[in-house]
Write an enzyme that holds these catalytic residues in place. Structure first.
Site, PDB file in Angstrom:
ATOM      1  N   LYS A 116      42.443  -6.457  56.690  1.00  0.00           N
ATOM      2  CA  LYS A 116      41.205  -6.184  55.954  1.00  0.00           C
ATOM      3  C   LYS A 116      41.495  -5.805  54.500  1.00  0.00           C
ATOM      4  O   LYS A 116      40.839  -6.282  53.595  1.00  0.00           O
ATOM      5  CB  LYS A 116      40.419  -5.034  56.612  1.00  0.00           C
ATOM      6  CG  LYS A 116      39.920  -5.352  58.006  1.00  0.00           C
ATOM      7  CD  LYS A 116      38.887  -4.335  58.480  1.00  0.00           C
ATOM      8  CE  LYS A 116      39.434  -2.911  58.599  1.00  0.00           C
ATOM      9  NZ  LYS A 116      40.528  -2.762  59.583  1.00  0.00           N
TER      10      LYS A 116
ATOM     11  N   ARG B   6      32.982   2.886  61.167  1.00  0.00           N
ATOM     12  CA  ARG B   6      34.013   2.862  62.210  1.00  0.00           C
ATOM     13  C   ARG B   6      33.419   3.197  63.579  1.00  0.00           C
ATOM     14  O   ARG B   6      34.102   3.103  64.580  1.00  0.00           O
ATOM     15  CB  ARG B   6      35.054   3.936  61.934  1.00  0.00           C
ATOM     16  CG  ARG B   6      36.191   3.582  60.973  1.00  0.00           C
ATOM     17  CD  ARG B   6      37.137   2.577  61.531  1.00  0.00           C
ATOM     18  NE  ARG B   6      38.552   2.846  61.382  1.00  0.00           N
ATOM     19  CZ  ARG B   6      39.268   2.783  60.271  1.00  0.00           C
ATOM     20  NH1 ARG B   6      38.698   2.513  59.138  1.00  0.00           N
ATOM     21  NH2 ARG B   6      40.565   2.978  60.307  1.00  0.00           N
TER      22      ARG B   6
ATOM     23  N   ARG C 289      55.633  -2.601  59.220  1.00  0.00           N
ATOM     24  CA  ARG C 289      55.200  -2.337  57.847  1.00  0.00           C
ATOM     25  C   ARG C 289      55.955  -1.144  57.259  1.00  0.00           C
ATOM     26  O   ARG C 289      56.181  -0.147  57.943  1.00  0.00           O
ATOM     27  CB  ARG C 289      53.700  -2.058  57.881  1.00  0.00           C
ATOM     28  CG  ARG C 289      53.036  -2.065  56.547  1.00  0.00           C
ATOM     29  CD  ARG C 289      51.585  -2.393  56.672  1.00  0.00           C
ATOM     30  NE  ARG C 289      50.821  -1.305  57.284  1.00  0.00           N
ATOM     31  CZ  ARG C 289      49.504  -1.352  57.439  1.00  0.00           C
ATOM     32  NH1 ARG C 289      48.831  -2.414  57.070  1.00  0.00           N
ATOM     33  NH2 ARG C 289      48.868  -0.342  57.985  1.00  0.00           N
TER      34      ARG C 289
ATOM     35  N   ARG D  13      54.655   4.543  57.290  1.00  0.00           N
ATOM     36  CA  ARG D  13      53.526   5.466  57.273  1.00  0.00           C
ATOM     37  C   ARG D  13      53.413   6.103  58.646  1.00  0.00           C
ATOM     38  O   ARG D  13      53.604   5.439  59.659  1.00  0.00           O
ATOM     39  CB  ARG D  13      52.228   4.677  56.990  1.00  0.00           C
ATOM     40  CG  ARG D  13      51.654   4.911  55.632  1.00  0.00           C
ATOM     41  CD  ARG D  13      50.548   3.947  55.290  1.00  0.00           C
ATOM     42  NE  ARG D  13      49.445   3.904  56.255  1.00  0.00           N
ATOM     43  CZ  ARG D  13      48.351   3.159  56.096  1.00  0.00           C
ATOM     44  NH1 ARG D  13      48.212   2.410  55.017  1.00  0.00           N
ATOM     45  NH2 ARG D  13      47.407   3.144  57.001  1.00  0.00           N
TER      46      ARG D  13
ATOM     47  N   ARG E  54      45.603   3.968  67.748  1.00  0.00           N
ATOM     48  CA  ARG E  54      44.578   3.488  66.810  1.00  0.00           C
ATOM     49  C   ARG E  54      43.864   2.254  67.366  1.00  0.00           C
ATOM     50  O   ARG E  54      42.664   2.077  67.183  1.00  0.00           O
ATOM     51  CB  ARG E  54      45.201   3.160  65.452  1.00  0.00           C
ATOM     52  CG  ARG E  54      45.661   4.392  64.706  1.00  0.00           C
ATOM     53  CD  ARG E  54      46.397   4.015  63.452  1.00  0.00           C
ATOM     54  NE  ARG E  54      45.510   3.554  62.399  1.00  0.00           N
ATOM     55  CZ  ARG E  54      45.921   2.901  61.317  1.00  0.00           C
ATOM     56  NH1 ARG E  54      47.196   2.638  61.153  1.00  0.00           N
ATOM     57  NH2 ARG E  54      45.060   2.526  60.403  1.00  0.00           N
TER      58      ARG E  54
HETATM   59  P1  AMP Z   1      42.450   2.745  57.319  1.00  0.00           P
HETATM   60  O1  AMP Z   1      43.256   2.806  56.075  1.00  0.00           O
HETATM   61  O2  AMP Z   1      41.069   2.148  57.111  1.00  0.00           O
HETATM   62  O3  AMP Z   1      43.175   2.081  58.464  1.00  0.00           O
HETATM   63  O4  AMP Z   1      42.177   4.257  57.775  1.00  0.00           O
HETATM   64  C1  AMP Z   1      43.237   5.142  58.088  1.00  0.00           C
HETATM   65  C2  AMP Z   1      42.697   6.308  58.896  1.00  0.00           C
HETATM   66  O5  AMP Z   1      41.693   7.005  58.137  1.00  0.00           O
HETATM   67  C3  AMP Z   1      41.984   5.949  60.197  1.00  0.00           C
HETATM   68  O6  AMP Z   1      42.887   5.769  61.261  1.00  0.00           O
HETATM   69  C4  AMP Z   1      41.099   7.169  60.395  1.00  0.00           C
HETATM   70  O7  AMP Z   1      41.831   8.276  60.867  1.00  0.00           O
HETATM   71  C5  AMP Z   1      40.667   7.490  58.987  1.00  0.00           C
HETATM   72  N1  AMP Z   1      39.408   6.787  58.630  1.00  0.00           N
HETATM   73  C6  AMP Z   1      39.230   5.834  57.676  1.00  0.00           C
HETATM   74  N2  AMP Z   1      37.950   5.447  57.614  1.00  0.00           N
HETATM   75  C7  AMP Z   1      37.287   6.172  58.554  1.00  0.00           C
HETATM   76  C8  AMP Z   1      35.928   6.211  58.989  1.00  0.00           C
HETATM   77  N3  AMP Z   1      34.998   5.410  58.448  1.00  0.00           N
HETATM   78  N4  AMP Z   1      35.611   7.072  59.986  1.00  0.00           N
HETATM   79  C9  AMP Z   1      36.547   7.878  60.541  1.00  0.00           C
HETATM   80  N5  AMP Z   1      37.829   7.876  60.195  1.00  0.00           N
HETATM   81  C10 AMP Z   1      38.219   7.026  59.201  1.00  0.00           C
END
Ligand code: AMP
Length: 223
Positions: A13, A88, A127, A160, A171
């Site tokens: 994404k 989410r 990664r 990470r 996740r």
């Molecule tokens: P991402 O970079 O989008 O994969 O997000 C990394 C982490 O941030 C996720 O695994 C969640 O813990 C948190 N996160 C990001 N966006 C959201 C959201 N809209 N709602 C809840 N947690 C989020």
């Protein structure tokens, strides 16, 4: 255009979001990036979010709602935006719908990047990122020239915390349980479009542009 990007963590994404944002000149809003920035700056929000992020859990809805309302109210979002990582959960999806509704607006497209779980696992656990300059690598598909060292600044590259195998599995489970119901949510609203995320990056982008051109044409048939 107002677009929501859907897909499991690791579906690509972020990569596609950059290209879409440049191509359509709309801001790319990643809630994950906003949380990571808060963590780096040591804010109270960052400290709370980190606990959930490091264990692969979602940050509680309540913390994301205000954040997104505030971000979408900023001037650069007037003519559209691309949301990456938000919503989410169905609660977040409903919140966004109400927020847009209050402003007489609506989403144009929920774009789903589809990638099988096995492919995602391999992608994410391989990664590595540079903690200093942010460059990103993959041990198999895009390794640095010198083992474990960033090509750009020479720092030691790292995994990470949320890319570790155990966390990735967690996740993906969280995605299946809490985020994938949004696919149906947007299908019921007739704005869901899907592309195959296992193809080459530029091919996926081409498919996305085709899909979004169609959406735009249907929205403004006279153009
Ligand atoms: P991402 O970079 O989008 O994969 O997000 C990394 C982490 O941030 C996720 O695994 C969640 O813990 C948190 N996160 C990001 N966006 C959201 C959201 N809209 N709602 C809840 N947690 C989020």
């Amino acid at each position: 255009m107002k677009i929501v990007l859907l897909g499991a963590p690791g579906a690509g994404k972020g990569t596609q979001a950059q290209s879409i944002s440049n191509y359509y000149k709309i801001p790319h809003i990643s809630t994950g990036d906003i949380f990571r920035r808060n963590i780096a700056e040591g804010t109270r929000l960052g400290k709370t979010a980190k606990r959930y992020m490091d264990s692969g859990q979602l940050v509680p809805d309540q913390l994301t709602l205000e954040l997104i309302e505030d971000r979408l109210g900023q001037a650069d979002c007037k003519d559209g935006y691309l949301l990456d990582g938000y919503p989410r959960t169905v609660v977040q999806g409903e919140f966004l719908e109400e927020l847009l509704d209050e402003h007489g607006s609506h989403l144009d497209c929920a774009l789903l990047i589809q990638v099988p779980r096995s492919v995602i696992l391999e992608r994410m656990t391989g990664r590595r990122v540079c903690p200093s300059c942010g460059a990103s690598y993959h041990l198999k598909h895009n390794p640095p020239m010198k083992k474990d060292l960033c090509d750009i600044c020479g720092c030691k590259i790292m995994q990470r915390e949320d890319d570790k195998a155990e966390t990735v599995e967690e996740r993906l489970d969280v995605y299946d349980e809490q985020t994938s119901p949004l696919i149906r949510f947007y299908a019921e609203r007739h704005i869901l479009k899907a592309v195959d995320g296992t193809r080459a990056i530029n091919q996926i982008f081409k498919d996305i542009v085709d899909v979004l051109s169609e959406v735009k044409k249907n929205d403004h048939p006279q153009e």
